[in-house]
Scaffold this active site. Structure first.
Site, short mmCIF file in Angstrom:
data_model
loop_
_atom_site.label_atom_id
_atom_site.label_comp_id
_atom_site.label_asym_id
_atom_site.label_seq_id
_atom_site.Cartn_x
_atom_site.Cartn_y
_atom_site.Cartn_z
CE LYS A 1 12.35 -21.01 19.35
NZ LYS A 1 12.93 -21.41 18.36
CG ASP B 1 7.95 -21.37 19.67
OD1 ASP B 1 6.86 -21.36 20.27
OD2 ASP B 1 8.72 -22.22 19.01
#
Length: 401
Positions: free
Chosen positions: A260, A279
């Site tokens: 991420k 996310d």
DNA sequence: GCCGCACCTAATCA
DNA sequence: ATGATTAGGTGCG
């Protein structure tokens, strides 16, 4: 400080009030009606109306010695006469103004009805072209964290380790610290004292890796050549031309950088517009609006991560990261009309799909040739979010179980 | 490769 | 009021 200058720009092309608050940069401060931030060695102030972006600059009185690489000698030399031109170019670069945002919104709306529905209330959201190092550190801070605290942490980094550039009222404005500035012996302990928690170690170690084990300009060498950075750094030559995948992969080797964070750096710091940071919010969006089912497991595997990104790239194309930021912002609580006005999605029951629906399911392919585990099942969702039920009155509430 | 867990901290939730 | 959960995840076993 210079006088105000202006740039013709509609709110549809850029809305700074949204773009600067949606969790891309954590350093802008709004004072009254003006947004302030130090960018590449100068203090920049912005305000916006329907037709113009207004800006002014202030340079430090004496050149900051602590960070030579931040500002080229050339820039420092003739700032007095051409700061205006330079700063306009910087603003165009920072806000990635070379891309036609209205055209992109049209394109995404055409290929995605959900986007078409959500986007009209969130226009003018752009991906910033930020400094790669700053983006890297800021997003290392972002793990298990919220925008407000990330902003405080980034502010502390600048305050304690970054060069002072100027003041507004009695408030000091610092630039972001260089990697070298964060390699001190006591940095980790100090950052812990400052409330960084376990991220203190990640930042200290990453600063050491970048500063001591990589050639000068290594991070910048991961930049998309189509979208070069601002700072004039000499970039080491690579054997192979750089790609998004390669940049992502190299970032993963740093401490505190998972998929991420790597994608955030790729998208906002290295110009890879196809990077889609997945996310918890984006995962929620994928489940609620794009028929990704609920999973049996609690944790989110790398395979699932890649599957979500690939799906969005398929829908939105090579600028998928830009489209993602629009839906992401629309999904942020702080941006919904009133807290709680956002209807919760219906709880989805997931059974391993028995019937062969007309819809394709998302299959995770293992790195080799076998298609194996169906990690993410498509699920039938009666999502009144997408129905044509019109509710005119007040907040709507979804059915709860 | 997948899975669960610990990890700093502060605000919000039940 | 107090424990659990959440907030723009990652490293480790």
């Amino acid at each position: 400080m210079s006088e105000w200058r202006k740039l013709p720009l509609s709110l549809t092309e850029l809305c700074i009030d949204t773009t600067l608050r949606c969790g891309q940069s954590f350093r802008w401060q709004k004072i009254n009606d003006e947004w302030n931030c130090v960018l590449h060695g100068r203090l920049l102030s912005l305000k916006q109306d329907e037709s113009f972006l207004h800006y002014k600059v202030a340079w430090p009185k004496s050149s900051p010695t602590s960070r030579k690489s931040a500002v080229s000698p050339k820039e420092m030399g003739d700032v007095d006469i051409q700061q205006g031109d330079d700063t306009e170019a910087l603003i165009r670069h920072y806000f990635s103004l070379k891309h036609d945002l209205a055209a992109l919104y049209d394109q995404w709306s055409e290929s995605d009805t959900n986007f078409k529905k959500k986007a009209p209330k969130f226009t003018g959201i752009r991906i910033l072209s930020q400094d790669a190092w700053e983006t890297l550190v800021a997003f290392i801070c972002s793990s298990n964290n919220n925008i407000s605290r990330i902003s405080q942490m980034v502010h502390k980094l600048c305050l304690h380790y970054g060069p002072l550039i100027g003041h507004i009222g009695d408030e000091a404005f610092h630039d972001f610290p260089s990697p070298q500035a964060l390699t001190g012996k006591k940095v980790e302990a100090h950052l812990r004292e400052l409330g960084f928690g376990y991220r203190a170690k990640y930042i200290a170690e990453t600063a050491l890796i970048v500063s001591n084990t990589k050639p000068e300009g290594w991070l910048e060498s991961l930049t998309n050549p189509e979208n070069p950075g601002w700072a004039p750094v000499s970039i080491p030559v690579r054997d192979e031309p750089i790609t998004y995948k390669k940049a992502h992969e190299e970032l993963l080797l740093l401490t505190g950088v998972g998929p991420k964070v790597a994608d955030c750096v790729c998208l906002m710091g290295l110009g890879w517009n196809e990077a889609v940071p997945v996310d918890t919010h984006v995962w929620q969006i994928a489940q609620r609006d794009y028929r990704f089912g609920k999973t049996k497991t609690k944790t989110f595997s790398k395979a699932m991560y890649d599957s979500v990104g690939d799906h969005f790239r398929q829908i939105w194309g090579p600028q998928a990261g830009w489209a993602q930021s629009v839906l992401f912002t629309a999904n942020l609580k702080s941006f919904s009309e009133k807290a709680g006005a956002v209807s919760k999605s219906v709880d989805i029951k997931v059974e391993v799909k028995a019937e062969t629906e007309s819809e394709p399911s998302f299959i995770v392919r293992h790195s080799r040739k076998r298609r194996t585990t169906a990690i993410v099942e498509q699920v039938k969702v009666e999502n009144d979010e997408h129905s044509d039920v019109k509710i005119t009155g007040r907040k709507r509430r979804k059915t709860r179980r």
